[in-house]
Design a protein around this motif. Sequence first.
Motif, PDB file in Angstrom:
ATOM      1  N   GLU A  62       0.843   4.330   5.850  1.00 38.11           N
ATOM      2  CA  GLU A  62       2.229   4.195   5.999  1.00 38.11           C
ATOM      3  C   GLU A  62       2.349   3.131   7.256  1.00 38.11           C
ATOM      4  N   LEU A  63       1.297   3.031   8.235  1.00 35.33           N
ATOM      5  CA  LEU A  63       1.304   1.857   9.006  1.00 35.33           C
ATOM      6  C   LEU A  63       1.112   0.461   8.349  1.00 35.33           C
ATOM      7  N   SER A  64       0.473   0.547   7.164  1.00 38.10           N
ATOM      8  CA  SER A  64       0.367  -0.769   6.444  1.00 38.10           C
ATOM      9  C   SER A  64       1.674  -1.092   5.801  1.00 38.10           C
ATOM     10  N   THR A  78       0.846  -1.249  -0.137  1.00 37.74           N
ATOM     11  CA  THR A  78       0.171  -0.018  -0.087  1.00 37.74           C
ATOM     12  C   THR A  78       0.916   1.296   0.106  1.00 37.74           C
ATOM     13  N   GLN A  79       0.669   2.031  -0.962  1.00 37.23           N
ATOM     14  CA  GLN A  79       1.674   3.234  -0.997  1.00 37.23           C
ATOM     15  C   GLN A  79       0.656   4.411  -0.293  1.00 37.23           C
ATOM     16  N   PRO A  80       1.458   5.357   0.314  1.00 36.26           N
ATOM     17  CA  PRO A  80       0.840   6.339   0.545  1.00 36.26           C
ATOM     18  C   PRO A  80       0.164   7.460  -0.222  1.00 36.26           C
ATOM     19  N   LEU A  81      -0.890   8.210  -0.051  1.00 33.41           N
ATOM     20  CA  LEU A  81      -1.691   8.854  -1.118  1.00 33.41           C
ATOM     21  C   LEU A  81      -0.835  10.080  -1.438  1.00 33.41           C
ATOM     22  N   SER A  90       4.126  -4.237   6.529  1.00 31.93           N
ATOM     23  CA  SER A  90       4.935  -5.257   5.723  1.00 31.93           C
ATOM     24  C   SER A  90       6.342  -5.328   6.048  1.00 31.93           C
ATOM     25  N   VAL A  91       6.860  -4.302   6.405  1.00 30.21           N
ATOM     26  CA  VAL A  91       8.262  -4.254   6.729  1.00 30.21           C
ATOM     27  C   VAL A  91       8.649  -5.098   7.798  1.00 30.21           C
TER      28      VAL A  91
END
Length: 375
Positions: A123-125, A7-10, A129-130
């Motif tokens: 960002e939390l997503s 998921t990329q930040p908007l 993932s990291v």
Amino acid sequence: MLSGVRTQPLQSGRGPLSPGSRAGIGAALALLALVSAVELADGRPAHYLALMAAAPLLAAALASWRVVCGLGVVATGIGAAFALAEGTTSLVTAVNVAGIALASGIAAAVAAVRQRQSERIAELSRLASVAQQAVLRPLGPQVGTLAVAARYISSTATAEIGGDLYEVMDTPYGVRMIIGDVRGKGLDAVRLASIVLGSYRHVAYERADLRAVVTDLDRAVARNVGDEDFVTAALVEERGGTLTIVNCGHPSPLLLRRGAVIPLEPPAPAPPLGFMPVVRPRVERLEPGDRLLLFTDGLGEARREGEFFPTADRAWRLLGHGTVADGLASLETALVEWVHGRLDDDIALVLMEYSGPRSEVTAAVPSWEVGAAES
């Protein structure tokens, strides 16, 4: 890994418009065009200008605040144009135009708050993932004499990490694997899974006997859980074509050989890690082309309308073709189709294929024999 989704930040209004922004612009412009058409057809004085205030509010649900501001300026300009066309602007018309401007400001503020929240969630997503990759490292495609693939199927679309765990390593005692399932869910389960994997990555290189590995892992779990918490686990070692399995309350691995599916049940049941399991190894001699499926209990519990997924019956047809990664992809597709996309629990899958002994391997001794000799 667990999931390939990122998921990329908007974007903050710079660069190409997002699909949400385009949808918001389209809906708002359509509403402005409709209200303008009705006003033109109705003639003077203007009766429906207040409806234009809905355009920026509608865009605020989807578009960035900069886009909403632009639409607010357009809506206010159209309203002002209709007001000026009346010649003598009435108080009602003036109030309607002011209302459009006020609604545009409110819509821009709402869009800014929503956008900041969306960026934070994204960002939390990304951080999740990291963290997932730090806990569950990528496996394969080749570890020692084994072709290996792993897959993590999350039961929750908004989460990519849970309490299921796996690891495969090439150690001085052969290729060693673990698959496990932490009781419970959430961050506590993730924490315990990381503790088990951290301990395993150390002791798998230090202990010649898998039973000693189990003892060390049991101590690590007991130090970090409550009285009712535990971890089911199956530990597997391949050395010189000999497969050794110890099972601590975990679903039995499936051996796929020449069209047959053989559950590798333990010689005697043992409790999970955290309950001081005393395990007895099961030993099998591998043949080139054999495949072994390790899985967590989410696979065995997957069901639709009370009917469980027939893992053993379909395992060979799904897993016996192509590469091990192809096999796991087929199993996931069949499983998701079976449950209509609704899983009750996360599922970890590891599939390995034995290609035959390495030429430099000589007189390998499995860990259970080493342990017996030491005792």
